[in-house]
Design an enzyme around this catalytic site. Structure first.
Site, PDB file in Angstrom:
ATOM      1  N   HIS A  83       0.846  -1.201   0.000  1.00  0.00           N
ATOM      2  CA  HIS A  83       0.000   0.000   0.000  1.00  0.00           C
ATOM      3  C   HIS A  83       0.883   1.254   0.000  1.00  0.00           C
ATOM      4  O   HIS A  83       0.693   2.154  -0.829  1.00  0.00           O
ATOM      5  CB  HIS A  83      -0.910  -0.033   1.244  1.00  0.00           C
ATOM      6  CG  HIS A  83      -1.665   1.232   1.506  1.00  0.00           C
ATOM      7  ND1 HIS A  83      -3.035   1.312   1.402  1.00  0.00           N
ATOM      8  CD2 HIS A  83      -1.244   2.459   1.895  1.00  0.00           C
ATOM      9  CE1 HIS A  83      -3.412   2.546   1.705  1.00  0.00           C
ATOM     10  NE2 HIS A  83      -2.351   3.272   2.028  1.00  0.00           N
ATOM     11  N   GLU A  84       1.872   1.272   0.896  1.00  0.00           N
ATOM     12  CA  GLU A  84       2.764   2.438   0.987  1.00  0.00           C
ATOM     13  C   GLU A  84       3.585   2.591  -0.289  1.00  0.00           C
ATOM     14  O   GLU A  84       3.799   3.706  -0.760  1.00  0.00           O
ATOM     15  CB  GLU A  84       3.684   2.325   2.209  1.00  0.00           C
ATOM     16  CG  GLU A  84       2.965   2.383   3.547  1.00  0.00           C
ATOM     17  CD  GLU A  84       2.071   3.599   3.719  1.00  0.00           C
ATOM     18  OE1 GLU A  84       2.429   4.675   3.209  1.00  0.00           O
ATOM     19  OE2 GLU A  84       1.001   3.469   4.349  1.00  0.00           O
ATOM     20  N   HIS A 135       1.806   4.483  -2.928  1.00  0.00           N
ATOM     21  CA  HIS A 135       1.949   5.939  -2.782  1.00  0.00           C
ATOM     22  C   HIS A 135       3.315   6.397  -3.286  1.00  0.00           C
ATOM     23  O   HIS A 135       3.421   7.339  -4.057  1.00  0.00           O
ATOM     24  CB  HIS A 135       1.866   6.344  -1.304  1.00  0.00           C
ATOM     25  CG  HIS A 135       0.516   6.178  -0.685  1.00  0.00           C
ATOM     26  ND1 HIS A 135      -0.628   6.647  -1.266  1.00  0.00           N
ATOM     27  CD2 HIS A 135       0.136   5.627   0.507  1.00  0.00           C
ATOM     28  CE1 HIS A 135      -1.659   6.383  -0.467  1.00  0.00           C
ATOM     29  NE2 HIS A 135      -1.220   5.749   0.608  1.00  0.00           N
ATOM     30  N   ASP A 177      -5.620   8.737   3.934  1.00  0.00           N
ATOM     31  CA  ASP A 177      -5.807   8.871   2.490  1.00  0.00           C
ATOM     32  C   ASP A 177      -7.123   9.553   2.114  1.00  0.00           C
ATOM     33  O   ASP A 177      -7.137  10.462   1.290  1.00  0.00           O
ATOM     34  CB  ASP A 177      -5.735   7.487   1.826  1.00  0.00           C
ATOM     35  CG  ASP A 177      -4.338   6.890   1.945  1.00  0.00           C
ATOM     36  OD1 ASP A 177      -3.390   7.652   2.204  1.00  0.00           O
ATOM     37  OD2 ASP A 177      -4.198   5.664   1.795  1.00  0.00           O
TER      38      ASP A 177
HETATM   39 ZN   LIG Z   1      -2.229   5.287   2.311  1.00  0.00          ZN
END
Ligand SMILES: [Zn+2]
Length: 322
Positions: free
Chosen positions: A61-62, A65, A165
């Site tokens: 997930h990170e 980004h 987010d």
């Molecule tokens: Zn996030």
């Protein structure tokens, strides 16, 4: 006494250092112990694999980004993994709402892609699909667990709670229509409303301390980022000279004698924090050795308003010429 180190480097990926917060090990230990209680060593192993799968999901997930941010030239020196989630420490957060939207959406999108792919592999859900035995050492069960982790992570992060987010998405959407600082302020207020509701629910459904700690952490993070944005938006790119107001009494006025003099060319952001703590002060300002007026902290707000308009106008013209 030796200072406690709270995080330890694990490895590097795409040039990003991945650090593990020490409390993560606590969670791992606790979970494995619970697994052991349920099904002895098989249960402990299932708990261990389950946590590693969750940990990998957080990391991916990170990375969603970070790799999107990299396309905008934004670097991420470090990702910190904590029991309450990951944190990508980027060099800066883009001011452009479209960039912030894409970078932010990429995180939850990764979770939904992982869930979707596993869904295809695990096959069509039956009636018992959502029933998961937490400590069962079984590939199908672990795959389902990972789907649930990822759906929960993706959806939870989309709550409009700045600086999570969803809150960033809200800020970016607002920033398309409103002033950037106003957009951040509205997003921060919205977050606080959600946090109050969230904490009330967490207290009602039994004392869920991890949840409450998470909300406290988000509240503090949101407030800190709002203050940072407020500071930058208000003062960056301005000098002392930009907020000078005329002073009829001249440089030898006794009213000015207690205040140190400033130079008109000095950057405003360096002194602004100091000004904010002095509700009534008059700093004489000099330019090329000549007295040009004062910074009157009581009138700083209105002087700043005019200065900001000029600065933003100049930025707009610059963009137009580019
Ligand atoms: Zn996030």
């Amino acid at each position: 006494m030796k200072k406690i180190r709270w995080s330890y480097p694990l490895f590097r990926i795409f040039g990003i250092r991945v650090d593990l917060h020490i409390t993560f090990l606590l969670l791992l230990g606790l979970f494995c112990w619970e697994g052991h209680q349920a099904h002895q060593w098989a249960g402990a192993l299932a708990a261990f694999i389950g946590i590693i799968l969750a940990f990998t999901s957080v990391l991916l997930h990170e990375l969603g980004h970070c790799l999107t941010a990299a396309t905008y030239g934004i670097k991420t020196p470090r990702i910190l993994l904590m029991p309450i989630g990951g944190m990508a420490q980027m060099t800066h957060i883009p001011r452009d709402p479209n960039a912030e939207l894409k970078i932010t959406l990429a995180g939850p999108l990764v979770n939904f892609v992982i869930a979707g792919l596993l869904f295809l592999i695990v096959g069509a859900p039956d009636m018992r699909f959502w029933y998961i035995e937490l400590f069962s050492l079984n590939a199908m069960n672990l795959a389902r667990l990972t789907i649930v982790w990822n759906l929960t992570m993706g959806l939870f992060n989309l709550l409009p709670v700045f600086p999570m987010d969803g809150g960033r998405i809200l800020r970016a959407l607002l920033a398309k229509r409103f002033d950037y600082l106003d957009a951040t302020r509205i997003a921060t207020y919205t977050a606080k409303v959600f946090i109050v509701i969230g904490v009330s629910l967490a207290l009602m459904w039994g004392e869920n301390y991890l949840m409450i700690a998470l909300f406290a952490f988000i509240w503090i993070g949101g407030e800190a980022e709002y203050q940072q944005v407020r500071f930058l938006e208000n003062y960056a790119g301005l000098t002392i000279g930009d907020v000078v107001t005329p002073w009829a009494g001249g440089p030898n006025d006794p009213a000015l004698k207690n205040w140190p003099s400033l130079s008109a060319t000095w950057p405003l952001e360096v002194y602004a924090r100091h000004f904010e703590t002095k509700p009534e002060a008059f700093y004489p300002v000099y330019h090329d050795g000549k007295f040009i007026g004062v910074v009157d902290t009581a009138r700083l707000k209105s002087a700043l308003h005019v200065a900001k308009q000029h600065r933003n106008e100049a930025i707009r013209q610059d963009k137009g010429n580019a």
